[in-house]
Design an enzyme around this catalytic site. Structure first.
Site, short mmCIF file in Angstrom:
data_model
loop_
_atom_site.label_atom_id
_atom_site.label_comp_id
_atom_site.label_asym_id
_atom_site.label_seq_id
_atom_site.Cartn_x
_atom_site.Cartn_y
_atom_site.Cartn_z
N TRP A 1 87.90 66.28 18.85
CA TRP A 1 88.11 65.88 19.93
C TRP A 1 89.21 67.14 20.36
O TRP A 1 90.20 67.41 19.56
CB TRP A 1 88.79 64.77 20.07
CG TRP A 1 89.31 64.62 21.69
CD1 TRP A 1 88.81 64.32 22.79
CD2 TRP A 1 90.68 64.80 22.11
NE1 TRP A 1 89.39 64.31 23.83
CE2 TRP A 1 90.75 64.57 23.28
CE3 TRP A 1 91.95 64.92 21.29
CZ2 TRP A 1 91.89 64.46 24.08
CZ3 TRP A 1 93.16 64.97 21.96
CH2 TRP A 1 93.19 64.86 23.62
N GLU B 1 83.52 64.44 20.50
CA GLU B 1 84.07 63.36 21.60
C GLU B 1 84.39 63.75 22.84
O GLU B 1 85.19 64.79 23.16
CB GLU B 1 85.32 62.78 20.73
CG GLU B 1 85.93 61.82 21.67
CD GLU B 1 87.10 60.89 20.90
OE1 GLU B 1 87.66 61.81 19.74
OE2 GLU B 1 87.44 60.10 21.32
N ASP C 1 90.61 53.55 17.63
CA ASP C 1 91.31 54.71 18.05
C ASP C 1 92.35 54.31 18.97
O ASP C 1 91.82 54.02 20.37
CB ASP C 1 90.45 55.91 18.71
CG ASP C 1 91.36 57.09 19.00
OD1 ASP C 1 92.44 57.17 18.85
OD2 ASP C 1 90.88 57.84 19.99
N ASP D 1 84.07 57.02 22.87
CA ASP D 1 85.39 56.37 22.93
C ASP D 1 85.58 55.50 24.01
O ASP D 1 85.19 56.07 25.23
CB ASP D 1 86.45 57.56 22.75
CG ASP D 1 87.85 56.78 22.63
OD1 ASP D 1 88.26 55.79 23.64
OD2 ASP D 1 88.82 57.43 21.97
N HIS E 1 87.34 56.38 27.20
CA HIS E 1 86.96 57.47 28.10
C HIS E 1 86.19 57.33 28.95
O HIS E 1 85.51 58.67 29.44
CB HIS E 1 86.57 58.58 26.81
CG HIS E 1 87.77 58.90 25.94
ND1 HIS E 1 87.68 59.97 25.07
CD2 HIS E 1 88.95 58.43 25.57
CE1 HIS E 1 88.89 60.07 24.34
NE2 HIS E 1 89.59 59.09 24.91
N LYS F 1 85.57 63.10 27.10
CA LYS F 1 86.51 62.30 27.77
C LYS F 1 86.60 62.49 29.18
O LYS F 1 86.04 63.57 29.63
CB LYS F 1 87.91 62.77 27.21
CG LYS F 1 89.10 61.82 27.71
CD LYS F 1 90.24 62.28 26.93
CE LYS F 1 91.63 61.01 27.31
NZ LYS F 1 92.64 61.35 26.57
N HIS G 1 84.60 55.25 18.78
CA HIS G 1 86.20 55.22 18.73
C HIS G 1 86.53 53.74 19.38
O HIS G 1 86.31 53.83 20.81
CB HIS G 1 86.93 56.37 19.52
CG HIS G 1 87.24 57.37 18.51
ND1 HIS G 1 87.95 58.52 18.83
CD2 HIS G 1 86.86 57.41 17.23
CE1 HIS G 1 88.06 59.18 17.65
NE2 HIS G 1 87.32 58.76 16.70
N ASP H 1 94.10 54.00 25.16
CA ASP H 1 94.66 53.53 23.77
C ASP H 1 95.29 52.38 23.51
O ASP H 1 96.23 52.49 22.76
CB ASP H 1 95.35 54.95 23.31
CG ASP H 1 94.34 56.19 23.39
OD1 ASP H 1 93.38 56.19 22.80
OD2 ASP H 1 94.86 57.18 24.02
N ASP I 1 95.34 54.33 30.82
CA ASP I 1 95.54 54.52 29.26
C ASP I 1 94.37 54.09 28.50
O ASP I 1 93.92 52.98 28.85
CB ASP I 1 96.93 53.70 28.84
CG ASP I 1 97.03 54.03 27.21
OD1 ASP I 1 97.02 55.19 27.00
OD2 ASP I 1 96.91 53.04 26.56
C1 RNT Z 1 91.93 61.39 22.81
C2 RNT Z 1 90.76 61.06 21.91
C3 RNT Z 1 91.21 61.31 20.27
C4 RNT Z 1 92.40 61.12 19.77
C5 RNT Z 1 92.62 61.05 18.37
C6 RNT Z 1 94.09 61.15 18.00
O1 RNT Z 1 91.62 60.84 23.98
O2 RNT Z 1 90.54 59.50 21.82
O3 RNT Z 1 90.10 60.70 19.29
O4 RNT Z 1 92.90 59.74 20.06
O5 RNT Z 1 92.01 62.46 18.09
ZN ZN Z 2 89.00 58.72 20.52
#
Ligand code: RNT
Ligand code: ZN
Length: 421
Positions: A188, A229, A329, A262, A265, A231, A289, A299, A297
């Site tokens: 990523w 990955e 993640d 993820d 994302h 986003k 993820h 995460d 956000d």
């Molecule tokens: C970031 C991605 C990635 C990170 C990690 C720390 O938006 O999700 O996977 O969270 O590499």
């Molecule tokens: Zn991620």
């Protein structure tokens, strides 16, 4: 919780599910095969152990909160992860970022990392009888400060990140070899721009070229699985992310790589649960993820919400567990970090368990017969079936705290260990 109560509740649950044609013991056995990769970066807010200390930055990712007890050494990260694992039923894996190498106080830049910096992690994993997944760290570095890494127009920087990422593949392959289970190496990068770029194309050309070069070296699939990955946007990369979904979807399909989905994302109305059976028509495997997006956000700590249930249901219903690698993640520094892991893994396990307890064959009959009222009604009824009692029993037979009992254990760990850091 009282052992007899847990057992009694399970026996009653077993009968209720049996009436629907579902075998709870079988569901537990299947759940026990699902391995979730623990992201090391929740222990210390994505800090890592480079010398001198790097600040999280240049990456469109951010941790907020300064709850006490953050891990400040590799020893503390391992201690925390061992505690987390001791509170979870089943077996987990470790997901390591390159900045968590065992550099022993030496300054080792990212284009210099070697197996020896990760051997102590491999030895730890051997002791824990677990596998390791890996990640190049293409952020929190002066060469990422302008917002571009593998797609940088600055050739010196781009070459630096290519070298770093090549090295992570080599190290990950060795991890997979030594541990007897393939390491998923996930790429990523933060690359993108805050405001409207006029040359998106050049950056995407560069990223493609960088990846082609990175993947030139071939490693056996029993050792290494490469993942990419995407986003949609990050903080400071609102107008364009170079590695968008279309970019990596195309790249993964064409080059037979794993696609990383993820669930933080995508646009909030998109569901990763819906994407799984779409992309798995064209790639062999995916990496998930698992996270929780909240507004801007991506995460937050994973909880047992609809999104995670859709993901688990899709995988189980379509019998795709063998082609899905699962990692967490998220990073939250505003609460007990050990607790954050246990909440997230338990939520993910609960989602998979609930999916495994579904009488899917029956639902399919309704669906194929156009009986949509019956399908929806049964799905609604299932929401109040006692899957919690089945999960509690699963915890009990694994000798880990049942239900709210884990809160006390974490409070004790905070008192004995975290508060003294
Ligand atoms: C970031 C991605 C990635 C990170 C990690 C720390 O938006 O999700 O996977 O969270 O590499
Ligand atoms: Zn991620």
């Amino acid at each position: 919780m009282n052992k007899d109560q847990v057992l009694k509740a399970y026996e009653s649950a077993r009968e209720q599910y049996a009436q629907l044609g579902v075998d709870t013991d079988d569901a537990i056995n299947k759940l026990d095969q699902i391995k979730i990769s623990l992201h090391c970066w929740q222990t210390d807010d994505v800090g890592g152990f480079e010398t001198p200390d790097a600040e999280l930055g240049g990456g469109g990712i951010q941790v907020t909160g300064n709850y006490p007890g953050k891990a400040r050494s590799i020893g503390q990260v391992r201690q925390d992860l061992e505690k987390v694992m001791s509170l979870l039923p089943g077996k987990q894996r470790l997901n390591l970022h390159a900045i968590y190498g065992d550099f022993k106080g030496e300054k080792v830049d990212r284009d210099q990392i070697e197996l020896k910096h990760f051997q102590s992690w491999i030895d730890w994993a051997k002791k824990e009888k677990t596998g390791i997944d890996f990640n190049p760290t293409c952020f929190s570095h002066p060469y990422a400060d302008d917002g571009f890494t593998l797609s940088s127009k600055n050739e010196k920087y781009r070459r630096f990140w290519i070298e770093h990422t090549k090295r992570t593949r080599k190290i990950a392959a060795e991890m997979g070899k030594q541990l007897g289970t393939p390491s998923v190496n996930n790429i990523w990068i933060p690359d993108g721009s805050k405001d409207i770029p006029v040359d998106r194309n050049k950056h995407r050309e560069l990223l493609k070229q960088s990846l082609d070069e990175i993947f030139e070296e071939k490693y056996p699939i029993e050792y290494l699985k490469d993942a990419v990955e995407s986003k949609l946007f990050g903080i400071g990369s609102e107008a364009m992310v170079v590695g968008s979904h279309e970019f990596y979807m195309g790249y993964a399909v064409k080059n037979n790589k794993l696609l990383t989905l993820d669930n933080g994302h995508f646009h909030p109305t998109e569901q990763v649960g819906d994407k799984i059976s779409a992309v798995l028509q064209f790639v062999d495997e995916i990496l998930l993820h698992v996270t929780r997006g909240v507004r801007w956000d991506s995460d937050h700590v994973v909880i047992f919400n609809d999104e995670i249930q859709y993901i688990a249901q899709e995988i189980v219903r379509a019998d795709l567990l063998g082609r899905v690698n699962i990692g967490l993640d998220y990073f939250d520094g505003s609460l007990n970090r050990i607790g954050a892991y246990v909440i997230g893994v338990r939520a993910a396990q609960l989602a998979f368990l609930n999916a495994l307890l579904e009488p899917t064959a029956k639902l399919r009959i309704f669906e194929n017969g156009g009986m949509y009222f019956e399908r929806l009604a049964l799905l609604e009824v299932l929401k109040t079936k006692p899957f919690g009692a089945v999960y509690n029993y699963y915890c009990q037979i694994n000798n880990v705290p049942v239900a709210e009992d884990y809160i006390l254990e974490i409070q004790q760990y905070e008192k004995d260990v975290l508060s003294k850091r």
